[in-house]
Structures are given as structure tokens and as C-alpha cells.
Motif scaffolding. Structure first.
Motif, PDB file in Angstrom:
ATOM      1  N   SER A 208      -2.856   2.343   4.340  1.00 43.51           N
ATOM      2  CA  SER A 208      -1.896   3.209   3.038  1.00 43.51           C
ATOM      3  C   SER A 208      -2.065   5.196   3.431  1.00 43.51           C
TER       4      SER A 208
ATOM      5  N   SER B  67      -1.297   8.672   2.036  1.00 42.18           N
ATOM      6  CA  SER B  67      -0.399   9.478   2.131  1.00 42.18           C
ATOM      7  C   SER B  67      -0.249  11.113   1.921  1.00 42.18           C
TER       8      SER B  67
ATOM      9  N   ASP C  81       4.807   8.295   0.894  1.00 45.77           N
ATOM     10  CA  ASP C  81       3.849   6.895   0.962  1.00 45.77           C
ATOM     11  C   ASP C  81       3.678   6.259   1.729  1.00 45.77           C
TER      12      ASP C  81
ATOM     13  N   VAL D 214       6.713   1.435  -2.629  1.00 43.52           N
ATOM     14  CA  VAL D 214       5.905   3.213  -2.680  1.00 43.52           C
ATOM     15  C   VAL D 214       7.443   3.446  -3.777  1.00 43.52           C
TER      16      VAL D 214
END
Lengths: 1020, 477
Positions: free
Chosen positions: A561, A563, A598, B46
Motif C-alpha cells: 500500500s 500513499s 492511494d 481505494v
């Protein structure tokens, strides 16, 4: 709820804890078993003490050699004099190992003294292990195409970015430095350009953790100095790197699936070694200068052309009329005899770089550590006090349990960078500033504006650009051998990249006549950006042997992940310029950008490796990827590859051959992908712009959206032959590849009538990259005192647009040609200067009597390199080592004409402009002089700049690196390791190129510098 | 906001292994999956970023539609043809006979010397900027149409503004480039292959858009500063368009309508102040960085050199003696050595760096309507009415009533009056020279490279490369 990040994080955390706790539980169980098992063994054997001395082949004592009793965890290391003592049983075996030397296993045979001579390790395919990312593979058994560069090559180059160290050393890898300004970026291309529109950035993995290489620089702030391209890889100190592996073919890259189309770069940092605690100190100083200046006109030459140009334009009468003096101060009010070499003035300085690095490493057989810190300061060739500072820390700790089943490895890199530069690169000014332009400073030391007739270039020195970057790369790898053939492993990683920068525009950097004050003019623009990502990759490794068959299986899954956030604020109007750095003192604040993104990524991957009789190797790899960058229903993609190798030198008919010592034929085929298109591109959105009208914030359509796009696919085929002769003293690797990329994700150019200029979508076009790569390594002389090795590599890449449905009617009709590379440009065909009119002539392809675009822009030039490579020689005699490395490239590029095709414009230019047309019958290379006031002449000049004559050969052979190092004998260095070295970077270039630098053809960017480095390395 | 609809429970195995992973390890993989994953699609969903709004939601709230419209006003003020920066006011000023250019920018020199190449950056910027705004307008037109939450009145108000912008942009394009495409949709497939339509068809579309805009919008000025388009602005452009298409009755009637509802600013010193009573539409400057107009910043010469433009001799010479506009609306600067004196447009006086907002950039003002009515009346034979209108403007400038008393004299007088009234305002001079058919006669003696083909600008070269349906290029390029 499922979109809640906490919920998502929890799933992953759960997974990680699962595998971790399984590992720990299993480990504790096994320990208990061990406890029982060990009690039986103790006290059965007779112990005695053995001692001895360890030296190298020259008789020099070796300190820090690891001595381990085979089959146990007991061991010691040699002292300063090479001596050691250890308790052993008579029938046991001692294992002696030391970096750079062959490991030796010697049985005791009841001796009590054992002196050992360590032999240097010859590059041997049997022992060299290659990092393939999720697994390691012996070089001889490798089925994939992996190029490698090791610390000993990296350390010899005084560079501050890992990519710089790769230049020329790796076949198929084309690295170009984008600017000579410290802290800038690099472009890298592995086996050519695969995709029409996306970049060529490979996937970077640092110690197992993907590392985002996209710059977070803000265009508002640093476009003038480094193109807002700040390479995050600057954070990795090249001296901390153990090896860089570049994965190129399908076999090596398919396990990285959708992110591997442009290749994978694995950066492995140094680890602590078993042995005594070692301190290492490395200090160096470099001097850097611009390696090549352009041959520009002097004042007399410039003024002559300028005057002639204005007269030719029909403004001769105005030139004599004093009322128009203000239009051309260079000819009227400025000193007609003054001359300044602006290249010397603006980019002629010396850039200093000081570097100091201290590391401590060592450890027992169970636990090893390395702690290293480095500091570097680099100045620029510009006037003023611009500088770049970098402080980096690198720590690793590795531990393995007594039974060798549980292993943990932690590594952390933390880097602070401070870069303070002028707002704009002064290089562009240095090439064009008029030779009789006035002094930069007046008598009072203030910027000189010469009665409003001079735009002082040094104003940009007051317009500071400053950036602070913090980078953290942390990684943990845990593994546990559950059964003898089954290992559980988890890779955990965290990256945090923070960039804070600002640029100021103080009123004092402007001509006071404009009456700008801090209140009404001064401004600061700040950029606060950060990107953080975490990754968790639980894996299972399984090994199975059945007779001649060895099977190894790897299965794993990835959660990743990322961001990113960016906040750009502009503050305007300050009570005085001393407060300009304080946003709260600004009269007004504008948020120019406040964005976040993201990116989540999830995959399962696996590898099955089959080895039959140590002769045949099969490697099947695959990955199923899901990416948040695509719209619903298009998020998943499958990628995979098969590689095979046949070690034919193991066949009986060759096994006795003394000439051919190694022979391997290998090949691979498979598919990888690319999702490198930016986030959220599938959404139909309005963007918040940060602007307002009449008190209302504005919202603008962000573009034409396309929910239907998916992965780009890149199919790679490779065949390679690897040969070793005379006991591998000569090694030749030849690889041929063919990569085809389809389903191209491109910004399809749109006519402006659509409201926008492009649309992102998949396009059924196919691009092919083929090429041949040859890598030669020879060990020419190998005696006790003299060693001479040669490394040579050459790449012959070829890029081709294979198919493009309806190209003729598409918006690319005038950009691409089927069968030609993607890197072509279409130009006018220049036919020289017409001797009758003095105007440039071009081929009229469609015979319509006029030169127009696109019909007459049919001349094709290709800018991709035809071949490139490097040649390195290492020669060592006793304690002296000399390395010489040449880089070469055959290519074409824009030359000076791209910028300057008309003599007489109001800026300086190459001396060659003097060869202009003056009267009927002149055969000249440049058109008649024009002051730029005659629009008719400017068309001729513009066309020339976009013609075949603006492109020329830009091939070069460059002495990229030379390094001489001397190891001071121990008797003079109080027993310490003391190395003194002298290195040179970019020393000379053989080229016929007419421009600043054949590697960096821009006329506004500082080319790579020539550098000399003197340094000392101390170890104890 | 959820991006992906995943209400159905997805079979994990299916999700991972519709690929080709072989049987022996398949079970092993199942095992791992059960351990480590809950669902595979959840993770890769997301939330949209905070700096964008999903387009559909924009049109469900009047404040976000206002923001979308604010973007159009902002862009019109900052870039393109009607902006005070690099817009028609300066560029068509140097293209015609209003301004001289003293700079070295080749794009501008091309315009100044009538050698505009199809790759000219200014021309491309105008073209692409106009179509970008047309897209934004079209998106608002179609977006509000399907909106559920907006009231009918709101829809009409928004649509009216967007239709006006669409008509206005096209009206400028058709004047500069001649036959052009008329874009009424956001469909890029269609717009990418679009063809040019004849000039009269373009005008038909413009008129129908403006008429619709005028009926959709009210005439009230909610902002109190005339900084947002209302029905009067649409009418002002309609009047101009009728004039340009020689529909004299309609032009007269429309101008009449505006003249009854607005009042002429009689103090010549106040015409360009933000409170001027004759302003129909003006841009509010960027209150944050700059308080005043780009026009002042671009034209006012404080020292020599200082600007790249100055009023031409013929422009200065055009003022009759006693014309207050010469003294109030132009300024001059003399070099230190006294050898050079340059004249500059001084309609807008407050510089960007001055902190008080004194002036806004005016786009439409009532004076034009008087002169439109005067010209229409002349064509319709109402000589006295025409003289009255013309005299209103002359008297304000301190001049006596016109002596012109027949159609031809009056038309000449109106052309002249427009020259000295609207100099360096939005290209009025160039458009007048062009539509009255006097460009050749007036420009050829003073502009050495003037050619007949210069009536139109070239279609940008890249545009023809991408969309060959726009061929042929305008003649002469």
C-alpha cells in the motif's frame, strides 16, 4: 466499511502476525527438541587446542578471518597478526573464510598447529550467487538474464547516486544523467522503450522493499534548476551497496508481474560479516568542473552579426536614429569593447565534494551487525554558495538461531538531504548572454541592471531554491525452517519519503525601477510532500530431492500500500524580506496544490524450479496481480514465464575438455506487465485547482476519462549462450532478446477541438525491442603479484513499431512510422542555403511549391542509441591497483542548430554562425543574418531548426572512470588497512558532436561534470 | 465514495486461479490463501483523492456547479483571447495599426509583421484554450441537464452562462480563423474528427446559443459588480453579432434594449473604474496575488525600455485635437537622454503591484452599444438617430457634434470613433477593419508585409496533423 483503511490494514496485520507467530511457535518447539538431542553428545570426544597464523599469498597476515569448527556454531576470528587459537576435537574440520578469498575446509588430523595461506577467490561461476529478488540462484544454474554490478566496481566511482555507478557497466542498461547539478535525476532504460507513452522507469527493490522512484518535486518550485526531477535514489549511498542486480528477461522478471515490464533493479546493501569488530573510515575530496565549453562568439563577432542582421531586416535606418537606441542597447549604449566569457563567469567554477564515511561491523557466527554513517557536501560550478549536503545512516543486523533454523535480518537506511540551489540553472544563460553585457554587480556591490537595459542573470541566486529530503527505508526479513525442506519466510518493509522545499522570490532580486516592495512582490512557494508505503510478503519455500531431480518451489503473496500527499502553498506580500521564509508573515496565502493518492497492490506469486542431473534447469514463475490503478473488472492480471538452461559442458563428451570449461545454453519466454500510469486515471473527475474567481474556488474538468483501460502487456523472449574457457579465465556471455509490448496504454493525442490534448487508453499497437548483448570477462594475467582482468560489454538494441492499426488515420499519423523506432522524429529535409537568396532550402516532398507541415516533414531521424557499452581494465601489481573504464555510445541527437539557426539574433551563439550568407553566390552554411525583426526570415530559421541539419552524430567514447589505489603495507600503517586512492570521473571524451555534451544535448542544463577525487580508506 | 461495486462474495479460488497454475501446488496455494487473505478485491479498492470530485456529484450541488463556472471565468481572465495577458487586446493591436512591438519574441514578431506561421505558439494557445473552455461549458450544459437535485431555475441560470461562453468563444474563433467547427458536445470521438462548417452556419449557432442564454438568465446582477455573466451580457454580444452579420434591425433593437437599461458613464475619468456605470461585464482581478488589471501591467510604460508595446504614430495621430481620450486614456514616457518618447494606452492605470483594487478588466461596456446602434441606424437610413448616438460618445470625450451627415460619412466617422474609443480593447480595431472591408486600404501603406490573405489566422499546424478533417489550411499559409 471495506474501504476503511483501518479495516484493510487490519487484514494485512492479521496475516503478518499469523506467519510470524507460526514461525515463533515452530521455533520454540524445535528448540525444545534440540535441548534433548544435545545432552547425548556432550563429553564423548577428546578436546585439544590448535593455533596458527593466517596469511595471504604474499605472506601478509590476514586479520578478521572467520574460523569455524565445521558442523558446530563455535568459532573465532584471527587477530591483527593473523594468529588464532581454538579448541577442537582431533577428528574435526576447521572452516576458514574471508571476503574475497576462497573458503577452505581443513581437517585437524591431531595437529596442534595449523598455518593457512588464503587464496584469492577467482571469479568462479560455481560459487557466485546471484540475487533474483525472491530467491537466490547460483550463477551457473541461472536460467534468467541478470546483470550485476558489485561493490568493488561501485566504490571506485565517485558518484552520489546508485544509477550513476551503473553507467556503461551493464549490458542492455542505458543510464543517462539528466543534469550536472547535484541532487538531480537520472533516466534509465533497460532494453529499450517498451511503451509508446509511459516512461522507462524500472521497478526498484531495495533490500526486498519496492522503492518509489517517482520524483515528488513541485514544478512551481524547482522546474528551473532540476526539471522538478529529484531522484529519490539519491538517498541511497552508493558506498552502502553490496550489489545491484538488473533483471532483464521474462524468466527473471515475471515473478514481479505487472510492474516488471521495464525490468527490475535490485539493490542489496552491505551486511555485517562474521569476524572481529572492524572499523572502517573512508574520506575523500573531489573537484568537479564543466568538461567542455562551447566555442562562442566574442564581442566583435557578435556585434558585427547583430548589426548586419538588423540592417538585413530593413531596420538599418532605425539603427541610425537615436530615438530607437533603447531597442538595441547592446549596439548603442553598452560598451562596444567590453568582453566577458560568460561560460567562465557563470558555470566555470569548481564544484567541491567532501565525503566521509565511518562504519563498524562484525559479529559472531549467530549475529552480525553493520552500522555505517556518511556525510557528504557538494558545491556547484555556479557562483554563490549553493550546495548539496547528504547525511546517511545504514544499519543492519542479522541473527540466526543456534540450530540455523530461524533467521532474522533487519536493515535500515535513513538519509537526510539538504539542497540549496539557485532557482534556475545558469547554464542556459552562460551560452546565450551577450559577450558585451555589462558587469553583474555595480560599484556598491548591488546587482547591476544597467539603466534597465540588462536582465541580470544573478538575480536567480537570490531566488533560493531549497529542499530538505528525509528518506527512511526499513526492512525486516524473517524466516523459519519448519522442516528440513520447508521454510516459511516473511518480508516486511516500510518506506517513508518526505520532501520539503521552497523557492523564494524576494523583491530585491528585481530591478528597483519596477518599484517592487516586499509588501507587493516578495513571495515564497513551499512544497510539503510525502510518500509512504508498506509491504508484507509472506512466502513458503520448499525443496525436494528425488534422485537426480531437485525441485524447489516458492509461493508467496504480496500486500502493498502506498500513499502520497502533496501540499504546495504560495505566500505573497511580506512586511520585509527577512520574514520571507515565514508563511505566517505573508499577507496572502494561496494553496496551489493539495493532493493525495492511494495505491494498493495485491498479488500471489510462485516459482517452481526443477533441476535434473545438475545439467538441465527449468524455472517456472508466475504472478497474479491486482492493482487499484484500474477500474472495476480490470484490476487483475496474470503474468508468468518459463526459463530453461542446459549446462552442456557437464555432458560426458565435454567433461574432459580442457579448453571449454563452461558451456550453458539458456532461454526464456513469458509475459510481464505495466501499471505505471498514475493513480485514479479511470475516474471521471473534476479537480480542485487552488484558484478562485470572485471568491468562489474553481473546479476544473481533469480530462477526458476512460474507465476501460487495463494492463499493458510485455512479452519477453530470450536466448543466450554462456561460455567459459581455460578454467573460466575467459567468459563470454551472449544474449539475444525480443520483447514485444502490446495493449499499449497511451495518452492518445486528441485534437484541441475536444478540449484536451490527450486521452489515456489501451491501444492495440505493438512495439518490439530486439537486441544482442555481449559480455566478456577475461582474466589476462593471474600471478601472485600481477593480476590483470578485462571486462567488456556491448549492447546492440533495436526498437521497432511492429503494428499500429489505422495508424494513417490516427492522431499518431505524423509521429510514428510502422517498422521504425518509437524514438524517431520527422523533420524537414534541409538542402542548405540558397546561394541566390540566402535562405534555407528544404525538400518539397509533395511538390506543392511551399514548405509546410506535416506534408514536407518526412525526413526521419532516430535518437535511440545504435550501440552502447563499456570497456574496463583492472590491473594490480602487489599493492597497487589501477582501473580504467571507458564508456561508449553510438547515437544521433539534436545539435546546436536546434537552438540557433540564425546569425544576428540578440543572443550569443557558436562562432560557426559567422559562416553566413552575405551576397548572391555565397556558399555558406548559415542563412543571411537577421535580427529577428523580419517574420519572413524567421520561418526559414524555424524550419531549419526542425530539419535534418539540426541532427548530427552524437556518438562518443568517454573515459568515464579511472581509479588508482595503493594499499599501504602493514609495516608502515601500524597494522591497519590503509588505502590511498585517486579517482577521476568523466575525464575526457572523444566525440564529433557539436553541442555541450553528447550525453546531455540540452542547451539549458548543466552537463555532467569532470571530477577528480583523492581519498583514503582506513580499516582496523 | 466507493469505486468498485463488489456486493457479491467473490470466490477466492476463482479470483486467484483462473490463470494457469498447475495442479500439484494448487492445493498448497489454497491453503496459504485461506490463511492470509480475507478477500482479494477489497484490498485493491481505494478511496478517491481529496483533490478531485467525481464529475456526477459536481452537478448535484449548486455550489460545486458555481465552482465549475468559476473555473471558466478564472481561465478566461488568466489565459487566451480575452485575457489582458497575451490576449487580443495586445496581439491584435500589433497585428493592426494600434501598437508597435519592440520585443524579440518571435511569436509576437510574426504577428506584428504579418508572417504568422501555422506553428505560432500564441495562435495555438488561443485555439486550444478556447476549445478547452467550450468543453467545460458543454460539460456543464449536459451535466446540469441530468442533475437530480438542482432546481429548474438553477439549471437555467447555469446553462445560460455556459451557453454564453460557448457562443462567445466561437464568435471570437470565427472572426480570427474563418470557417471553424462548432462544438456542442463533450464526445471526444466526435470532436476529434470534427469538420469545419461555413462562417454563416457558425454565426447561426452562435446566435441561437446566445438567444437561449439570454432567455435562460435573468438581468439582475447578483454580484453587484457585473463580474458574472447575465442576460444583458448575452444581449450585448448578440447586438455585436447582429452587427457583424449585418442584421441591422436586430442589432439596433438589441442595442436599444441595453441602452434603456444601462446608463453611459459621463465622466471620462471613471469609464474604466470598477464602479463605472456603463460596464456590462468585467473580470474581477485575482484578489490574492494581484489586485488590479493585467492591462495596466502590460501597457503602462514607467521608464524606457520597460514594455515591449507602445502606441503607434498612426494611432496617436488619429485623435482629433481636443479629444479628452488622448489626454486621459494615453500616457507617455521619455528616456533619460530625452531622445525617445513612447506613448502607451492608459485606460487602466493601477498597476498590479498597487494594493487597492481600483479597476477591473472590462469586457463589454455600453459605449459599444451606442456605436452599434449608430452604425445600424446609419444602414437603416436613420441619419439623425445615428448622429445622436455618435455625439453621445463624442461629447463625453470633449468633442463637438459630428459633421458627418450622410451614410458614407457617418460610417467613416463611426469607424474613426471606434478606433479612438476602443483602442487596445479586445481587438475591436482589427475586427472593424476586417468587417468594414478597409483593412487593405488602411494597413497596406503602414504595414510593409500586409497581404490579402492576412484576413484570417492559420489553423494551428498540430491541429491539422491530428485531425486532417480540418484541412485545408486557410489560404496563404
Amino acid at each position: 466499511m471495506k474501504n476503511n483503511p483501518i479495516y484493510r490494514g487490519r487484514i494485512v496485520l492479521f496475516c503478518v502476525i499469523q506467519i510470524f507467530s507460526v514461525s515463533l511457535y515452530a521455533h520454540s518447539l524445535a528448540n525444545i527438541e534440540m535441548l534433548y538431542a544435545n545432552t547425548h553428545v556432550v563429553g564423548l570426544m577428546q578436546q585439544s587446542q590448535i593455533h596458527g597464523k593466517i596469511t595471504d599469498s604474499n605472506g601478509v597476515p590476514l586479520a578478521g578471518v572467520s574460523i569455524i569448527v565445521k558442523g558446530t556454531q563455535r568459532g573465532t576470528t584471527s587477530d591483527f597478526n593473523g594468529g588464532y587459537t581454538i579448541n577442537v576435537n582431533n577428528n574435526q574440520v576447521l572452516v576458514f573464510s574471508f571476503v574475497g578469498f576462497k573458503t577452505q575446509e581443513i581437517p585437524i588430523h591431531s595437529r596442534n598447529e595449523l598455518n593457512v595461506i588464503m587464496e584469492p577467490e577467482v571469479m568462479s561461476l560455481d560459487t557466485v550467487e546471484i540475487n533474483a529478488g525472491y530467491y537466490r540462484v547460483k550463477d551457473r544454474e541461472r536460467t534468467g538474464s541478470i546483470a550485476k554490478i558489485e561493490s568493488k566496481t561501485i566504490e571506485k566511482q565517485p558518484v552520489n547516486n546508485p544509477l550513476a555507478a551503473m553507467q556503461g557497466h551493464l549490458p542492455g542498461v542505458n543510464v543517462v544523467q539528466t543534469t550536472g547539478v547535484p541532487g538531480g535525476g537520472y533516466n534509465i532504460e533497460i532494453r529499450g522503450k517498451n511503451f509508446i507513452n509511459s516512461g522507462t522507469d524500472p521497478l526498484y527493490i531495495v533490500d526486498g522493499v519496492p522503492f518509489g522512484s517517482q520524483s515528488l518535486g513541485a514544478v512551481d518550485i524547482s522546474v528551473g534548476i532540476n526539471g522538478a526531477n529529484i531522484s529519490p535514489l539519491n538517498a541511497i549511498n552508493p558506498n552502502d551497496i553490496k550489489s545491484i542486480e538488473v533483471l532483464k528477461d521474462a524468466d527473471a522478471t515475471a515473478i514481479y508481474g505487472s510492474r516488471a515490464a521495464n525490468g527490475v533493479v535490485l539493490i542489496t546493501t552491505k551486511k555485517g560479516e562474521i569476524g572481529k569488530t572492524q572499523f572502517k573510515l573512508n574520506m575523500s575530496s573531489s573537484l568537479g568542473q564543466v568538461s567542455h565549453f562551447l566555442d562562442l562568439m566574442n564581442t566583435e563577432q557578435y556585434l558585427e552579426l547583430r548589426r548586419e542582421g538588423i540592417v538585413n531586416d530593413g531596420f538599418g535606418a532605425f539603427l541610425e536614429n537615436p530615438a530607437f537606441d533603447f531597442v538595441w542597447p547592446d549596439l548603442k549604449t553598452w560598451d562596444q569593447n567590453r568582453y566577458t566569457d560568460w561560460q567562465k563567469e557563470l558555470i566555470g567554477g569548481t564544484a567541491y565534494r567532501n565525503n566521509v564515511q565511518l562504519s563498524v561491523s562484525g559479529g559472531s557466527a549467530q549475529t552480525q551487525f553493520l552500522i555505517s554513517g556518511a556525510h557528504q557536501k557538494e558545491t556547484t560550478v555556479f557562483p554563490g554558495d549553493s550546495n548539496y549536503k547528504k547525511t546517511s545512516f545504514h544499519n543492519t543486523i542479522s541473527h540466526r538461531s543456534d540450530d540455523d533454523r530461524f533467521k532474522i535480518n533487519l536493515s535500515t537506511i535513513y538519509t537526510l538531504e539538504h539542497n540549496k540551489m539557485p532557482r534556475t540553472d545558469l547554464t542556459g544563460k552562460a551560452y546565450v548572454l551577450l559577450p558585451n553585457a555589462p558587469a553583474l554587480y555595480d560599484e556598491e556591490g548591488q546587482l547591476n541592471w544597467e539603466n534597465n537595459t540588462f536582465d541580470n542573470p544573478l538575480a536567480s541566486l537570490q531566488e533560493d531554491y531549497k529542499v530538505n529530503i528525509n528518506t527512511l527505508i526499513a526492512n525486516a526479513s524473517l524466516s523459519y525452517e519448519l522442516l528440513n525442506n520447508l521454510e516459511l519466510k516473511t518480508n516486511l518493509g516500510y518506506n517513508n519519503y518526505r520532501l520539503e522545499s521552497y523557492r523564494i522570490l524576494p523583491s530585491t532580486a528585481r530591478n528597483p525601477e519596477f518599484e517592487f516592495t516586499p509588501e507587493n512582490y516578495s513571495s515564497i512557494t513551499t512544497n510539503n510532500s510525502k510518500r509512504s508505503s508498506w509491504i508484507a510478503e509472506p512466502q513458503i519455500h520448499l525443496e525436494q530431492h528425488w534422485g537426480d531431480i531437485n525441485l524447489s518451489v516458492l509461493v508467496g503473496t504480496t500486500f502493498q500500500s502506498e500513499s502520497a500527499e502533496q501540499l504546495v502553498i504560495k505566500g505573497t506580500g511580506f512586511p520585509n524580506n527577512n520574514l520571507i521564509l515565514n508563511l505566517s508573515a505573508a499577507k496572502t496565502l494561496e494553496v496551489r496544490q493539495d493532493s493525495d493518492s492511494d495505491y494498493n497492490y495485491h498479488a500471489v506469486f510462485g516459482r517452481i524450479n526443477l533441476d535434473w542431473k545438475n545439467k538441465f534447469f527449468f524455472n517456472l514463475t508466475g504472478r497474479r496481480d491486482g492493482s487499484s490503478r484500474f477500474g472495476s473488472g480490470r484490476q487483475f492480471g496474470n503474468f508468468g514465464a518459463l526459463g530453461a538452461a542446459w549446462l552442456f559442458s557437464e555432458e560426458s563428451f565435454l567433461s574432459d575438455n580442457t579448453f571449454l570449461s563452461f558451456g550453458k545454453l539458456r532461454g526464456s519466454y513469458g509475459a510481464t506487465g505495466s501499471d505505471n500510469i498514475g493513480d485514479y486515471k479511470y475516474l471521471d473527475t473534476y479537480g480542485i485547482t487552488g484558484f478562485e474567481y470572485n471568491g468562489t474556488n474553481t473546479l476544473e474538468p481533469t480530462g477526458i476519462f476512460n474507465p476501460l483501460f487495463g494492463w499493458e502487456v510485455n512479452k519477453k523472449l530470450e536466448l543466450a549462450l554462456e561460455l567459459g574457457f581455460f578454467n573460466d579465465r575467459i567468459q563470454i556471455n551472449t544474449a539475444w532478446y525480443q520483447n514485444r509490448s502490446s495493449n499499449q496504454l497511451i495518452g492518445i493525442p486528441l485534437a484541441n477541438t475536444t478540449g484536451f490534448t490527450e486521452l489515456t487508453g489501451n491501444f492495440d499497437a505493438t512495439v518490439e525491442n530486439t537486441g544482442l548483448e555481449i559480455n566478456l570477462h577475461t582474466s589476462n594475467i593471474q600471478t601472485d603479484h600481477i593480476q590483470w582482468t578485462t571486462a567488456f560489454n556491448i549492447s546492440l538494441p533495436k526498437n521497432r513499431l511492429v503494428s499500429f492499426p489505422d495508424l494513417e488515420t490516427s492522431t499518431f499519423a505524423n509521429t510514428y512510422v510502422i517498422g521504425q523506432p518509437l524514438t524517431i522524429v520527422k523533420l524537414y529535409h534541409a538542402l542548405g542555403v540558397d546561394p541566390d537568396t540566402g535562405i534555407y532550402q528544404f525538400e518539397d516532398y509533395n511538390d506543392d511549391g511551399s514548405i509546410s507541415s506535416p506534408e514536407d516533414r518526412q525526413w526521419i531521424e532516430d535518437f535511440s542509441p545504435e550501440l552502447f557499452g563499456g570497456l574496463g581494465n583492472t590491473l594490480s601489481y602487489k599493492n597497487l591497483t589501477l582501473d580504467v573504464f571507458f564508456q561508449f555510445k553510438k547515437q544521433r541527437d539534436y545539435n546546436n542548430l536546434r537552438v540557433q539557426a540564425t546569425p544576428g539574433y540578440g543572443n550569443n551563439g557558436p562562432v560557426s554562425l559567422l559562416d553566413r550568407w552575405r551576397e548572391v553566390g555565397d556558399a555558406s552554411s548559415f542563412m543571411l543574418a537577421s535580427g529577428g525583426f523580419n517574420g519572413g526570415l524567421s520561418t526559414s530559421s524555424n524550419n531549419q531548426r526542425r530539419s535534418s541539419s539540426a541532427v548530427s552524430d552524437a556518438s562518443f567514447i568517454r573515459l568515464r572512470n579511472i581509479s588508482l589505489s595503493y594499499k599501504i603495507p602493514k609495516e608502515f600503517s601500524y597494522g591497519m588497512d590503509l588505502n590511498v586512492y585517486l579517482q577521476g570521473q568523466n575525464l575526457f571524451t572523444i566525440t564529433g558532436y557539436d553541442g555541450p555534451d553528447p550525453e546531455q544535448s540540452s542547451q539549458t542544463i548543466l552537463p555532467p561534470l569532470r571530477q577528480f577525487t583523492l581519498g583514503v580508506q582506513l580499516g582496523f | 465514495m466507493k469505486i468498485i461495486e463488489s456486493n457479491k462474495q467473490i470466490n477466492i479460488a476463482e479470483c486467484y486461479f483462473n490463470g494457469s497454475i498447475r495442479r500439484p501446488i494448487k492445493y498448497l496455494l489454497y491453503f496459504i490463501l485461506i490463511f492470509f487473505m480475507s478477500s482479494c478485491t477489497d484490498f485493491i479498492e481505494v478511496d478517491p483523492p481529496k483533490n478531485v470530485l467525481i464529475s456526477k456529484t459536481v452537478f448535484e450541488d449548486s455550489s460545486t456547479v458555481e465552482s465549475a463556472l468559476a473555473n471558466i471565468y478564472y481561465k478566461m481572465r488568466e489565459q487566451g483571447m480575452i485575457s489582458g495577458r497575451y490576449g487580443l487586446s495586445s496581439m491584435m493591436g500589433i497585428y493592426s495599426d494600434e501598437l508597435n512591438y519592440y520585443g524579440f519574441d518571435t511569436n509576437y514578431i510574426e504577428i506584428y509583421t504579418h508572417h504568422v506561421s501555422p506553428s505560432n505558439a500564441v495562435v495555438l494557445a488561443w485555439w486550444s484554450h478556447a476549445y478547452n473552455l467550450i468543453y467545460a461549458a458543454n460539460d456543464i450544459i449536459s451535466g446540469v441537464e441530468t442533475s437530480v437535485n438542482l432546481s429548474q431555475k438553477q439549471k437555467e441560470e447555469f446553462k445560460g452562462q455556459a451557453l454564453f461562453v460557448r457562443g462567445y468563444m466561437h464568435s471570437l474563433l470565427v472572426n480570427l480563423f474563418g470557417s471553424i467547427p462548432y462544438i456542442t458536445t463533450t464526445n471526444y470521438v466526435e470532436n476529434n474528427k470534427v469538420t469545419r462548417i461555413p462562417v454563416n452556419k457558425v454565426y447561426e449557432n452562435i446566435i441561437s446559443d446566445l438567444e437561449a442564454a439570454a432567455t435562460f438568465m435573468g438581468t439582475s446582477d447578483d454580484t453587484g459588480e457585473h463580474v458574472v455573466v447575465n442576460a444583458s451580457v448575452a444581449k450585448a454580444l448578440l447586438a455585436r453579432t447582429y452587427l457583424y452579420t449585418e442584421q441591422w434591425e436586430l442589432a439596433e433593437a438589441m442595442a436599444d434594449d441595453l441602452i434603456t437599461n444601462y446608463s453611459l458613464e459621463l465622466d471620462i475619468n471613471s469609464v474604466f473604474l470598477k464602479e463605472s456605470s456603463e460596464t456590462i461585464w468585467q473580470f474581477k482581478p485575482n484578489g490574492v496575488s494581484y489586485a488590479n488589471t493585467y492591462e495596466a501591467n502590460q501597457f503602462v510604460i514607467r521608464f524606457i525600455p520597460g514594455q515591449t508595446y507602445a502606441l503607434s504614430d498612426s494611432m496617436i495621430g488619429a485623435f482629433e485635437s481636443g479629444d479628452l481620450r488622448l489626454s486621459y486614456w494615453t500616457g507617455s514616457a521619455t528616456s533619460n537622454d530625452g531622445l525617445t518618447t513612447l506613448y502607451y494606452p492608459y485606460k487602466y492605470k493601477a498597476l498590479l503591484s498597487e494594493t487597492d483594487s481600483l479597476e477591473y478588466s472590462i469586457i463589454f461596456r455600453l459605449t459599444e452599444q451606442y456605436l452599434i446602434r449608430a452604425e445600424s441606424r446609419t444602414h437603416l437610413g436613420n441619419i439623425i438617430g445615428a448622429q445622436e448616438d455618435l455625439n453621445m460618445i463624442r461629447n463625453r470625450a470633449g468633442l463637438d457634434n459630428t459633421e458627418a451627415n450622410n451614410k458614407n460619412n457617418l460610417l467613416d466617422a463611426i469607424l474613426h470613433e471606434r478606433q479612438v474609443e476602443f483602442f487596445t480593447e479586445h481587438g475591436h480595431r482589427w475586427f472593424d477593419l476586417k468587417r468594414m472591408g478597409v483593412a487593405n486600404e488602411i494597413l497596406s501603406p503602414i504595414k510593409p508585409n500586409w497581404k490579402d490573405s492576412n484576413f484570417l489566422l492559420p489553423i494551428p499546424e498540430t491541429e491539422l496533423e491530428i485531425n486532417p478533417n480540418l484541412k485545408p489550411q486557410n489560404s496563404g499559409y
